[in-house]
Design a protein around this motif. Structure first.
Motif, PDB file in Angstrom:
ATOM      1  N   LEU A 178       8.787   6.665   1.016  1.00  0.00           N
ATOM      2  CA  LEU A 178       8.686   7.233   2.357  1.00  0.00           C
ATOM      3  C   LEU A 178       9.833   8.206   2.589  1.00  0.00           C
ATOM      4  O   LEU A 178      10.991   7.890   2.343  1.00  0.00           O
ATOM      5  CB  LEU A 178       8.730   6.129   3.418  1.00  0.00           C
ATOM      6  N   GLU A 179       9.494   9.367   3.063  1.00  0.00           N
ATOM      7  CA  GLU A 179      10.499  10.349   3.455  1.00  0.00           C
ATOM      8  C   GLU A 179      10.585  10.333   4.975  1.00  0.00           C
ATOM      9  O   GLU A 179       9.598  10.611   5.661  1.00  0.00           O
ATOM     10  CB  GLU A 179      10.096  11.733   2.956  1.00  0.00           C
ATOM     11  N   LYS A 205       5.485  11.108   4.568  1.00  0.00           N
ATOM     12  CA  LYS A 205       6.505  11.382   5.570  1.00  0.00           C
ATOM     13  C   LYS A 205       6.303  10.452   6.758  1.00  0.00           C
ATOM     14  O   LYS A 205       5.195  10.365   7.301  1.00  0.00           O
ATOM     15  CB  LYS A 205       6.444  12.839   6.021  1.00  0.00           C
ATOM     16  N   LEU A 206       7.388   9.786   7.148  1.00  0.00           N
ATOM     17  CA  LEU A 206       7.354   8.820   8.247  1.00  0.00           C
ATOM     18  C   LEU A 206       8.178   9.345   9.411  1.00  0.00           C
ATOM     19  O   LEU A 206       9.372   9.611   9.269  1.00  0.00           O
ATOM     20  CB  LEU A 206       7.915   7.473   7.794  1.00  0.00           C
ATOM     21  N   ASP A 237       2.992  12.133   8.057  1.00  0.00           N
ATOM     22  CA  ASP A 237       1.742  11.427   7.798  1.00  0.00           C
ATOM     23  C   ASP A 237       1.628  10.172   8.666  1.00  0.00           C
ATOM     24  O   ASP A 237       0.539   9.810   9.117  1.00  0.00           O
ATOM     25  CB  ASP A 237       1.669  11.007   6.326  1.00  0.00           C
ATOM     26  N   LEU A 238       2.766   9.507   8.856  1.00  0.00           N
ATOM     27  CA  LEU A 238       2.835   8.257   9.591  1.00  0.00           C
ATOM     28  C   LEU A 238       3.977   8.332  10.595  1.00  0.00           C
ATOM     29  O   LEU A 238       4.826   9.223  10.531  1.00  0.00           O
ATOM     30  CB  LEU A 238       3.083   7.079   8.634  1.00  0.00           C
ATOM     31  N   ASP A 253       0.807  -1.211   0.000  1.00  0.00           N
ATOM     32  CA  ASP A 253       0.000   0.000   0.000  1.00  0.00           C
ATOM     33  C   ASP A 253       0.847   1.271   0.000  1.00  0.00           C
ATOM     34  O   ASP A 253       0.570   2.210  -0.729  1.00  0.00           O
ATOM     35  CB  ASP A 253      -0.941   0.017   1.206  1.00  0.00           C
ATOM     36  N   VAL A 254       1.874   1.290   0.841  1.00  0.00           N
ATOM     37  CA  VAL A 254       2.723   2.478   0.877  1.00  0.00           C
ATOM     38  C   VAL A 254       3.551   2.571  -0.392  1.00  0.00           C
ATOM     39  O   VAL A 254       3.827   3.650  -0.903  1.00  0.00           O
ATOM     40  CB  VAL A 254       3.629   2.452   2.134  1.00  0.00           C
ATOM     41  N   GLY A 255       3.933   1.440  -0.938  1.00  0.00           N
ATOM     42  CA  GLY A 255       4.749   1.442  -2.146  1.00  0.00           C
ATOM     43  C   GLY A 255       4.041   2.029  -3.345  1.00  0.00           C
ATOM     44  O   GLY A 255       4.675   2.520  -4.273  1.00  0.00           O
ATOM     45  N   THR A 256       2.696   1.987  -3.349  1.00  0.00           N
ATOM     46  CA  THR A 256       1.945   2.531  -4.481  1.00  0.00           C
ATOM     47  C   THR A 256       1.311   3.883  -4.162  1.00  0.00           C
ATOM     48  O   THR A 256       0.622   4.449  -4.994  1.00  0.00           O
ATOM     49  CB  THR A 256       0.832   1.539  -4.884  1.00  0.00           C
ATOM     50  N   ALA A 257       1.529   4.382  -2.961  1.00  0.00           N
ATOM     51  CA  ALA A 257       0.944   5.658  -2.549  1.00  0.00           C
ATOM     52  C   ALA A 257       1.879   6.806  -2.920  1.00  0.00           C
ATOM     53  O   ALA A 257       3.056   6.600  -3.216  1.00  0.00           O
ATOM     54  CB  ALA A 257       0.709   5.654  -1.041  1.00  0.00           C
TER      55      ALA A 257
END
Length: 255
Positions: free
Chosen positions: A155-156, A134-135, A176-177, A126-130
């Protein structure tokens, strides 16, 4: 006498009284692991564990607050004697004989703040296609369960000096996460209004926390490990964990 033989020798023997044990305490910890009053360590699950170890050893506990990266360095150079609730996966260079028995399961979870509205059931997919997200993480902490995801996902990473600062950035929308201990996230949510709580999405890592003793400990390493191993199997430590779990499971204020 090597360390393994020494551990067997001291297993049933009471620790000699006297001396001081220097505990390394990473500054990134928050409640329920540590409580600070006027900058002094005064309570929390980790604090209670270290206090019990010192009592069992008949020694005085001295707490040395250190950034996570500095804690590992000071351990290796003998400026502190022991650090607790850390995982061998975070310190693969430390020999196995310097680690205690397991003490507490440490669960890292992925959190969402108000800017992230989606669900993540399969983080890598899911994250790979979003779009790039920012993590939030804590500077100097190791995240073995997340590192594989950082390689392929968009992911940044934004590092914070502590879990508290990381939570604040998440709730302000700076990230965001975020990745946090489940216990710390549950504690953060207690007594928060509904819109002010972090959302726990999924578990990203689960492993045991141990104590690790410095190879250059001023307090005899064999004796100290034997003490910690007795604490790990004690009724007092089990009751301490149950007390915190009960407090965290209490329903938050419904506002």
């Amino acid at each position: 006498m090597n360390l393994l033989v020494g551990l067997l020798f001291f297993w049933a023997a009471p620790a000699a009284a006297g001396g001081q044990i220097r505990f390394a305490v990473a500054t990134g910890w928050v409640s329920p692991f540590i409580l600070l009053r006027s900058g002094e360590l005064s309570g929390g699950l980790l604090y209670d564990l270290m206090e019990q170890v010192a009592r069992e050893a008949g020694a005085e506990a001295r707490y040395v607050m250190l950034p996570p990266r500095r804690a590992a360095l000071d351990m290796s150079e003998g400026r502190v004697d022991i650090q607790c609730l850390v995982s061998p996966a975070w310190r693969p260079e430390v020999p196995a004989e310097l680690w205690s028995h397991p003490l507490l399961k440490l669960e890292d979870v992925l959190l969402a703040g108000p800017t992230f509205r989606g669900e993540l059931t399969e983080l890598l997919l899911d994250v790979g296609t979003a779009p790039t997200l920012k993590l939030g993480v804590v500077a100097g902490h190791r995240y073995p369960g997340v590192e594989r995801l950082l390689e392929g996902a968009q992911l940044e990473v934004e590092a914070a000096p502590s879990l508290q600062t990381m939570f604040e950035k998440l709730m302000r929308g700076r990230t965001d996460l975020a990745v946090s201990s489940r216990l710390a996230a549950v504690q953060f949510n207690k007594d928060k209004v509904a819109g002010g709580r972090v959302r726990i999405l999924q578990t990203v890592d689960l492993r045991w926390g141990h104590c690790v003793v410095s190879a250059r400990s001023a307090f005899p390493a064999v004796q100290l490990l034997a003490v910690v191993n007795r604490v790990a199997q004690s009724n007092e430590w089990r009751e301490t964990q149950m007390r915190y779990q009960h407090a965290l499971s209490a329903r938050p204020s419904p506002h």
